[in-house]
Design a protein around this motif. Structure first.
Motif, PDB file in Angstrom:
ATOM      1  N   ASP A 196       0.818  -1.226   0.000  1.00  0.00           N
ATOM      2  CA  ASP A 196       0.000   0.000   0.000  1.00  0.00           C
ATOM      3  C   ASP A 196       0.846   1.268   0.000  1.00  0.00           C
ATOM      4  N   LEU A 197       1.943   1.244  -0.732  1.00  0.00           N
ATOM      5  CA  LEU A 197       2.768   2.427  -0.925  1.00  0.00           C
ATOM      6  C   LEU A 197       2.764   2.783  -2.410  1.00  0.00           C
ATOM      7  N   ALA A 198       3.199   3.991  -2.709  1.00  0.00           N
ATOM      8  CA  ALA A 198       3.224   4.446  -4.100  1.00  0.00           C
ATOM      9  C   ALA A 198       4.526   5.188  -4.370  1.00  0.00           C
ATOM     10  N   ILE A 199       5.054   4.973  -5.568  1.00  0.00           N
ATOM     11  CA  ILE A 199       6.248   5.693  -6.008  1.00  0.00           C
ATOM     12  C   ILE A 199       5.798   6.908  -6.801  1.00  0.00           C
ATOM     13  N   THR A 200       6.152   8.077  -6.319  1.00  0.00           N
ATOM     14  CA  THR A 200       5.732   9.312  -6.975  1.00  0.00           C
ATOM     15  C   THR A 200       6.815   9.910  -7.870  1.00  0.00           C
ATOM     16  N   ARG A 201       8.055   9.454  -7.695  1.00  0.00           N
ATOM     17  CA  ARG A 201       9.142   9.952  -8.536  1.00  0.00           C
ATOM     18  C   ARG A 201      10.222   8.894  -8.588  1.00  0.00           C
ATOM     19  N   SER A 202      10.880   8.785  -9.742  1.00  0.00           N
ATOM     20  CA  SER A 202      11.969   7.820  -9.875  1.00  0.00           C
ATOM     21  C   SER A 202      13.032   8.386 -10.807  1.00  0.00           C
ATOM     22  N   ALA A 203      14.291   8.204 -10.434  1.00  0.00           N
ATOM     23  CA  ALA A 203      15.419   8.637 -11.260  1.00  0.00           C
ATOM     24  C   ALA A 203      16.022   7.433 -11.971  1.00  0.00           C
ATOM     25  N   ASN A 204      16.947   7.696 -12.861  1.00  0.00           N
ATOM     26  CA  ASN A 204      17.602   6.613 -13.595  1.00  0.00           C
ATOM     27  C   ASN A 204      18.418   5.745 -12.645  1.00  0.00           C
ATOM     28  N   PRO A 205      18.434   4.428 -12.868  1.00  0.00           N
ATOM     29  CA  PRO A 205      19.159   3.528 -11.967  1.00  0.00           C
ATOM     30  C   PRO A 205      20.667   3.617 -12.152  1.00  0.00           C
ATOM     31  N   ALA A 206      21.382   3.223 -11.094  1.00  0.00           N
ATOM     32  CA  ALA A 206      22.842   3.156 -11.121  1.00  0.00           C
ATOM     33  C   ALA A 206      23.263   1.949 -10.291  1.00  0.00           C
ATOM     34  N   ASN A 207      24.401   1.366 -10.621  1.00  0.00           N
ATOM     35  CA  ASN A 207      24.887   0.185  -9.911  1.00  0.00           C
ATOM     36  C   ASN A 207      25.613   0.569  -8.631  1.00  0.00           C
ATOM     37  N   LEU A 208      25.424  -0.267  -7.609  1.00  0.00           N
ATOM     38  CA  LEU A 208      26.074  -0.070  -6.315  1.00  0.00           C
ATOM     39  C   LEU A 208      26.796  -1.359  -5.943  1.00  0.00           C
ATOM     40  N   PRO A 209      28.127  -1.346  -5.772  1.00  0.00           N
ATOM     41  CA  PRO A 209      28.850  -2.576  -5.397  1.00  0.00           C
ATOM     42  C   PRO A 209      28.511  -2.997  -3.969  1.00  0.00           C
ATOM     43  N   THR A 210      28.288  -4.297  -3.773  1.00  0.00           N
ATOM     44  CA  THR A 210      28.065  -4.884  -2.449  1.00  0.00           C
ATOM     45  C   THR A 210      28.756  -6.243  -2.408  1.00  0.00           C
ATOM     46  N   ARG A 211      28.754  -6.860  -1.262  1.00  0.00           N
ATOM     47  CA  ARG A 211      29.382  -8.186  -1.134  1.00  0.00           C
ATOM     48  C   ARG A 211      28.655  -9.238  -1.959  1.00  0.00           C
ATOM     49  N   PHE A 212      27.404  -8.972  -2.306  1.00  0.00           N
ATOM     50  CA  PHE A 212      26.624  -9.918  -3.104  1.00  0.00           C
ATOM     51  C   PHE A 212      26.604  -9.556  -4.590  1.00  0.00           C
ATOM     52  N   GLY A 213      27.502  -8.681  -4.984  1.00  0.00           N
ATOM     53  CA  GLY A 213      27.517  -8.236  -6.358  1.00  0.00           C
ATOM     54  C   GLY A 213      26.844  -6.877  -6.492  1.00  0.00           C
ATOM     55  N   PRO A 214      26.773  -6.355  -7.699  1.00  0.00           N
ATOM     56  CA  PRO A 214      26.194  -5.018  -7.890  1.00  0.00           C
ATOM     57  C   PRO A 214      24.683  -5.018  -7.669  1.00  0.00           C
ATOM     58  N   LEU A 215      24.204  -3.965  -7.024  1.00  0.00           N
ATOM     59  CA  LEU A 215      22.770  -3.729  -6.876  1.00  0.00           C
ATOM     60  C   LEU A 215      22.341  -2.640  -7.852  1.00  0.00           C
ATOM     61  N   GLU A 216      21.218  -2.845  -8.502  1.00  0.00           N
ATOM     62  CA  GLU A 216      20.588  -1.745  -9.242  1.00  0.00           C
ATOM     63  C   GLU A 216      19.890  -0.857  -8.226  1.00  0.00           C
ATOM     64  N   THR A 217      20.221   0.408  -8.214  1.00  0.00           N
ATOM     65  CA  THR A 217      19.597   1.336  -7.264  1.00  0.00           C
ATOM     66  C   THR A 217      19.052   2.538  -8.017  1.00  0.00           C
ATOM     67  N   ALA A 218      17.973   3.090  -7.494  1.00  0.00           N
ATOM     68  CA  ALA A 218      17.368   4.281  -8.087  1.00  0.00           C
ATOM     69  C   ALA A 218      16.827   5.166  -6.986  1.00  0.00           C
ATOM     70  N   ASP A 219      17.067   6.479  -7.106  1.00  0.00           N
ATOM     71  CA  ASP A 219      16.466   7.435  -6.177  1.00  0.00           C
ATOM     72  C   ASP A 219      14.977   7.538  -6.483  1.00  0.00           C
ATOM     73  N   ILE A 220      14.153   7.339  -5.460  1.00  0.00           N
ATOM     74  CA  ILE A 220      12.702   7.397  -5.631  1.00  0.00           C
ATOM     75  C   ILE A 220      12.093   8.203  -4.493  1.00  0.00           C
ATOM     76  N   ASP A 221      10.876   8.648  -4.705  1.00  0.00           N
ATOM     77  CA  ASP A 221      10.052   9.215  -3.642  1.00  0.00           C
ATOM     78  C   ASP A 221       8.941   8.222  -3.350  1.00  0.00           C
ATOM     79  N   LEU A 222       8.843   7.829  -2.092  1.00  0.00           N
ATOM     80  CA  LEU A 222       7.890   6.802  -1.686  1.00  0.00           C
ATOM     81  C   LEU A 222       6.862   7.432  -0.749  1.00  0.00           C
ATOM     82  N   ALA A 223       5.574   7.169  -1.026  1.00  0.00           N
ATOM     83  CA  ALA A 223       4.507   7.799  -0.238  1.00  0.00           C
ATOM     84  C   ALA A 223       3.544   6.746   0.276  1.00  0.00           C
TER      85      ALA A 223
END
Length: 278
Positions: A148-175
């Motif tokens: 029951d949440l909604a994404i009101t804004r999303s930016a282009n994704p970028a990779n983030l290195p972690t111990r489990f490999g790269p994560l796809e991450t994106a800046d979003i606004d969650l409401a």
């Protein structure tokens, strides 16, 4: 001499006048014509009338059972010890895929209110079910709608290195409902050739959103406690220890308790202290 019946019967038939005979014959023809017209009209009405439409048969179709079923009182297979979440409400849930037997474990810390951090992590051990390949934004929208949440804004994704490999991450606004949206990071990653997937939302506060280095350190803290039931996943977690980033590198480490709220620091790695390996 006695009179007979023939003697008293008229010798000839009494006939109606010709005018009356024509009138009588004319009435019969007219009546017959009217009856013929009425009969023909009746046939037209009968033949031209459409048969009432047949009512379709009503078929009662039972709704298929849900694809996922909740596991009551699940055994916690994963652990995420994060001091910055110690004072927040926590929840551990799990569900099983009815079609292929895959399992999702869902860890939730805090609530999306903008005043405290909010972190939701879904760990998906894929079974025999098919997993469609969809863009990151589609995955995040579905995951948000499920709670029951909604994404009101999303930016282009970028990779983030972690111990489990790269994560796809994106800046979003969650409401949540009509409340003001909170800046967050949406993320997802995969290991074991796609057989193990992790995804979720990481939100700081409105004043200090979650940074990518802080998210990487959170993911690096994840531990697997179900070694006996899934040797392949247990081996994957052990091997991933060699892939820790420099900000969270070394043996199992934790932030100094004096700076437990390092999540709010300006992307600076926290001072670390060594903690004995389990």
């Amino acid at each position: 001499m006695q009179a007979t019946l023939d003697d008293i019967r008229p010798s000839r038939r009494v006939e109606l006048p010709q005018r009356l005979r024509k009138r009588k014959r004319g009435v019969s023809i007219q009546t017959a014509a009217i009856m013929a017209i009425l009969f023909a009209a009746g046939l037209v009405l009968i033949c031209g009338r459409e048969a009432p439409p047949s009512q379709p048969e009503t078929q009662v179709v039972a709704a298929p059972p849900p694809e996922w079923t909740d596991i009551a009182h699940p055994l916690a297979l994963f652990d995420l010890s994060a001091p910055q979440f110690a004072h927040l409400p926590q929840d551990y849930a799990a569900r099983r895929n009815r079609l292929g037997g895959g399992r999702q474990d869902i860890l939730t810390f805090g609530r999306l209110d903008g005043g405290d951090p909010f972190f939701r992590l879904t760990l998906y051990r894929v079974g025999g079910e098919a997993v469609p390949d969809v863009p990151l934004f589609v995955d995040l929208v579905r995951a948000a709608a499920a709670i029951d949440l909604a994404i009101t804004r999303s930016a282009n994704p970028a990779n983030l290195p972690t111990r489990f490999g790269p994560l796809e991450t994106a800046d979003i606004d969650l409401a949540a409902g009509a409340a003001m949206a909170v800046p967050c990071l949406g993320f997802r990653g995969a290991g074991l050739g796609g057989a193990f997937r992790l995804s979720g939302f990481a939100c700081g506060t409105k004043a200090r959103p979650m940074s990518r280095p802080a998210l990487a350190c959170l993911i690096d803290r994840l531990e697997f406690d179900g070694e006996g039931g899934d040797p392949a996943l247990a081996r994957y977690f052990v091997e991933s220890e060699m892939n820790r980033g420099r900000a969270c590198a070394g043996t199992t480490r934790a932030p100094d308790p004096a700076r437990a709220n390092w999540i709010d620091e300006d992307d600076a790695p926290p001072p670390l202290r060594l903690r004995k390996m389990r």
